[in-house]
Write an enzyme that holds these catalytic residues in place. Structure first.
Site, PDB file in Angstrom:
ATOM      1  N   GLU A 190      -4.579  -1.128 -24.582  1.00 51.50           N
ATOM      2  CA  GLU A 190      -4.568  -0.986 -23.136  1.00 51.50           C
ATOM      3  C   GLU A 190      -5.626  -0.014 -22.653  1.00 51.50           C
ATOM      4  OE1 GLU A 190      -0.727  -0.388 -24.052  1.00 51.50           O
ATOM      5  OE2 GLU A 190       0.133  -1.643 -22.474  1.00 51.50           O
ATOM      6  N   CYS A 247      -8.686   5.420 -18.276  1.00 53.45           N
ATOM      7  CA  CYS A 247      -7.944   5.976 -19.416  1.00 53.45           C
ATOM      8  C   CYS A 247      -8.131   5.049 -20.613  1.00 53.45           C
ATOM      9  CB  CYS A 247      -6.470   6.101 -19.031  1.00 53.45           C
ATOM     10  SG  CYS A 247      -5.432   6.717 -20.372  1.00 53.45           S
ATOM     11  N   CYS A 254      -0.009   4.327 -32.406  1.00 54.45           N
ATOM     12  CA  CYS A 254      -0.191   5.751 -32.730  1.00 54.45           C
ATOM     13  C   CYS A 254       0.776   6.132 -33.836  1.00 54.45           C
ATOM     14  CB  CYS A 254       0.068   6.617 -31.500  1.00 54.45           C
ATOM     15  SG  CYS A 254      -0.307   8.364 -31.802  1.00 54.45           S
ATOM     16  N   CYS A 309       5.677  10.912 -31.347  1.00 51.18           N
ATOM     17  CA  CYS A 309       6.354  11.770 -30.373  1.00 51.18           C
ATOM     18  C   CYS A 309       7.547  10.998 -29.795  1.00 51.18           C
ATOM     19  CB  CYS A 309       5.396  12.174 -29.258  1.00 51.18           C
ATOM     20  SG  CYS A 309       3.923  12.977 -29.896  1.00 51.18           S
ATOM     21  N   CYS A 348       7.431   9.050 -26.242  1.00 54.40           N
ATOM     22  CA  CYS A 348       6.261   8.222 -25.947  1.00 54.40           C
ATOM     23  C   CYS A 348       6.462   6.792 -26.428  1.00 54.40           C
ATOM     24  CB  CYS A 348       5.037   8.841 -26.620  1.00 54.40           C
ATOM     25  SG  CYS A 348       3.554   7.832 -26.471  1.00 54.40           S
ATOM     26  N   GLY A 399      -2.985   6.028 -28.904  1.00 54.19           N
ATOM     27  CA  GLY A 399      -3.602   6.642 -30.076  1.00 54.19           C
ATOM     28  C   GLY A 399      -3.877   8.121 -29.956  1.00 54.19           C
ATOM     29  N   GLU A 400      -4.149   8.727 -31.104  1.00 56.56           N
ATOM     30  CA  GLU A 400      -4.490  10.149 -31.190  1.00 56.56           C
ATOM     31  C   GLU A 400      -5.986  10.223 -31.508  1.00 56.56           C
ATOM     32  OE1 GLU A 400      -3.398  13.433 -30.798  1.00 56.56           O
ATOM     33  OE2 GLU A 400      -5.469  13.631 -31.467  1.00 56.56           O
ATOM     34  N   SER A 454      -1.598  18.601 -25.820  1.00 57.13           N
ATOM     35  CA  SER A 454      -0.231  18.233 -25.433  1.00 57.13           C
ATOM     36  C   SER A 454       0.729  19.253 -26.037  1.00 57.13           C
ATOM     37  CB  SER A 454       0.097  16.827 -25.929  1.00 57.13           C
ATOM     38  OG  SER A 454      -0.738  15.887 -25.293  1.00 57.13           O
ATOM     39  N   LEU A 455       1.138  20.194 -25.220  1.00 55.18           N
ATOM     40  CA  LEU A 455       2.004  21.284 -25.693  1.00 55.18           C
ATOM     41  C   LEU A 455       3.455  20.801 -25.732  1.00 55.18           C
ATOM     42  CD1 LEU A 455       2.079  24.317 -26.465  1.00 55.18           C
ATOM     43  CD2 LEU A 455       2.416  24.816 -24.024  1.00 55.18           C
ATOM     44  N   ASN A 456       3.978  20.484 -24.570  1.00 53.72           N
ATOM     45  CA  ASN A 456       5.260  19.772 -24.430  1.00 53.72           C
ATOM     46  C   ASN A 456       6.509  20.539 -24.850  1.00 53.72           C
ATOM     47  OD1 ASN A 456       3.820  17.634 -23.435  1.00 53.72           O
ATOM     48  ND2 ASN A 456       3.807  16.491 -25.345  1.00 53.72           N
ATOM     49  N   ASN A 465       7.872   9.958 -17.782  1.00 53.71           N
ATOM     50  CA  ASN A 465       7.872   8.571 -17.336  1.00 53.71           C
ATOM     51  C   ASN A 465       8.839   7.837 -18.245  1.00 53.71           C
ATOM     52  OD1 ASN A 465       5.830   8.927 -15.339  1.00 53.71           O
ATOM     53  ND2 ASN A 465       4.323   9.014 -16.986  1.00 53.71           N
ATOM     54  N   CYS A 525       1.352   7.604 -18.159  1.00 53.23           N
ATOM     55  CA  CYS A 525       1.320   8.332 -19.435  1.00 53.23           C
ATOM     56  C   CYS A 525       2.531   7.987 -20.278  1.00 53.23           C
ATOM     57  CB  CYS A 525       1.410   9.845 -19.207  1.00 53.23           C
ATOM     58  SG  CYS A 525       0.096  10.530 -18.262  1.00 53.23           S
TER      59      CYS A 525
END
Ligand code: SAH
Ligand code: SF4
Length: 370
Positions: A97, A127, A134, A138, A141, A185-186, A238-240, A314, A357
């Site tokens: 995507e 984006c 990935c 996480c 996600c 992906g990372e 990405s701390l999160n 999201n 996201c």
């Protein structure tokens, strides 16, 4: 730099590599520059249509097995906020995507979708995906649910940009385009192809690296490599989560690199003048959104020229978390701001078409989320 796989696709090749090809065919070097400009600058999708090259050379290249390697648009999903989620297909059939997000008035509710109606001097963000799926897993996600299918080549990363720019009739230099490496992906687990793509986009497509941001879940050794790159986008991490126990629960990568390692790498990161390091923080109701978490974040970021992008979760099917209340988000943001950390709430884009996201999972059936 690592070479693209030997599938004779021209997208992804540098000017030096194109020069070697052109010379091997007994043609003068300047033909390589024309080819480079046609691919990345003029975004010509078919070899036969590169009118700056003599027909004989186009025929030779095709006979040798070369093609441009432009991907194809499999499907477009258009959001009521103007966001477009593209399902992009590569030559082996793999899809990923790519998301087009018009900025400013194009994004207002009720406006016409931006496709085909992009007027001069418009601004937008694209984006990009760096991998199909990935591996980082996480827990909040949807991309994680795909697992990792494969790395994208540099040509496939660049191809997403060129394809969307063509589809949106964008003229670089007139319109202002930002790129974010925040799709599937990372990027730092496909580091060499990612960096090569950045270089090609800067040199070939004339998109300055100052308009690009890469987001990583925290592949610590790569943060140092990235810091040393002569041409690099801005960095977002990405701390999160605000402590190791919490982060380990929602981001298994934290077992490998602890917050201390991650923040040490962040501290070492050489920022340019007026540049800030971005930290993303996905707020999960009742998990990481308490005032105490915000205070821990303030402590973690001490001494770093940082800003924080808050993202209220999201939601998606199979995601075992809830979106926090507006009051919780606001309280969290205020604690950061009061401590002198610029904190922004990132508004979800394309939520209705699974383009926001963490929602990129190649969904083709759109289950209503509201
Ligand atoms: N893999 C990279 C870049 C892509 S993800 C990374 O993780 O940084 C881009 C951002 O979306 C990350 O900051 C991630 O934390 C966030 N994100 C993932 N899932 C989300 C969700 N369900 N809701 C909101 N943001 C999410
Ligand atoms: Fe991968 Fe980023 Fe999703 Fe984590 S948030 S699973 S690193 S795409």
């Amino acid at each position: 730099m690592r070479r693209n796989p030997p599938q004779l696709e021209l997208l992804g090749l540098t000017i030096q590599e194109l020069t070697a090809i052109v010379e091997s065919l007994g043609e003068p070097r300047y033909r390589a520059r024309q080819l480079f400009d046609a691919l990345y600058g003029q975004r010509v999708a078919e070899l036969e249509q590169i009118s700056t090259l003599p027909k004989s050379l186009r025929v030779r290249l095709a006979a040798e097995g070369y093609r441009t390697g432009f991907p194809a648009i499999d499907q477009r999903f258009i959001s009521r906020d103007g966001t477009v989620r593209y399902l992009v297909r590569f030559s082996d059939g793999q899809t990923v995507e790519t998301v087009w997000m018009p900025d400013g008035d194009g994004a207002e509710e009720g406006d016409e979708p931006a496709t085909g109606s992009f007027s001069p001097n418009r601004r937008a963000t694209i984006c990009l995906s760096s991998q199909a799926g990935c591996a980082v897993n996480c827990k909040f996600c949807m991309t994680a649910l795909l697992g990792v299918q494969r790395n994208l080549t540099a040509g496939e990363i660049v191809g997403q940009v060129l394809l969307v720019l063509n589809d949106q009739h964008i003229e670089i230099g007139r319109d202002r385009i930002n790129l974010v490496f925040m799709g599937q992906g990372e990027p730092f687990l496909n580091y060499e192809n990612f960096i090569r793509a950045v270089q090609l986009l800067v040199e070939g497509a004339a998109i300055p690296e100052s308009r690009m941001t890469v987001s990583t879940s925290g592949i610590v050794p790569r943060i140092a490599d990235f810091a040393a790159e002569p041409v690099r986008p801005h960095l977002a991490i990405s701390l999160n989560a605000s402590n190791d126990a919490l982060r380990e629960r929602i981001m298994p990568i934290n077992r490998k690199w602890k917050l201390q390692d991650l923040l040490e790498a962040a501290r070492q990161f050489p920022l340019r003048s007026r540049e800030r390091l971005t930290f993303e923080y996905v707020l999960l109701s009742g998990v990481n959104d308490a005032p105490e978490n915000a205070r821990e974040v303030v402590e973690l970021l001490r001494g770093i020229r940082a800003k924080v992008n808050l993202i209220a979760l999201n939601p998606g099917p199979e995601i075992p978390f809830q979106t926090p209340t507006a009051a919780a988000v606001d309280a969290f943001q205020q604690i950061l701001i009061a401590a002198g950390i610029p904190a922004y709430l990132r508004r979800p884009r394309g939520l209705d078409i699974y383009a926001a996201c963490g929602q990129l999972k190649r969904s083709t059936t759109l289950v209503s989320l509201t």
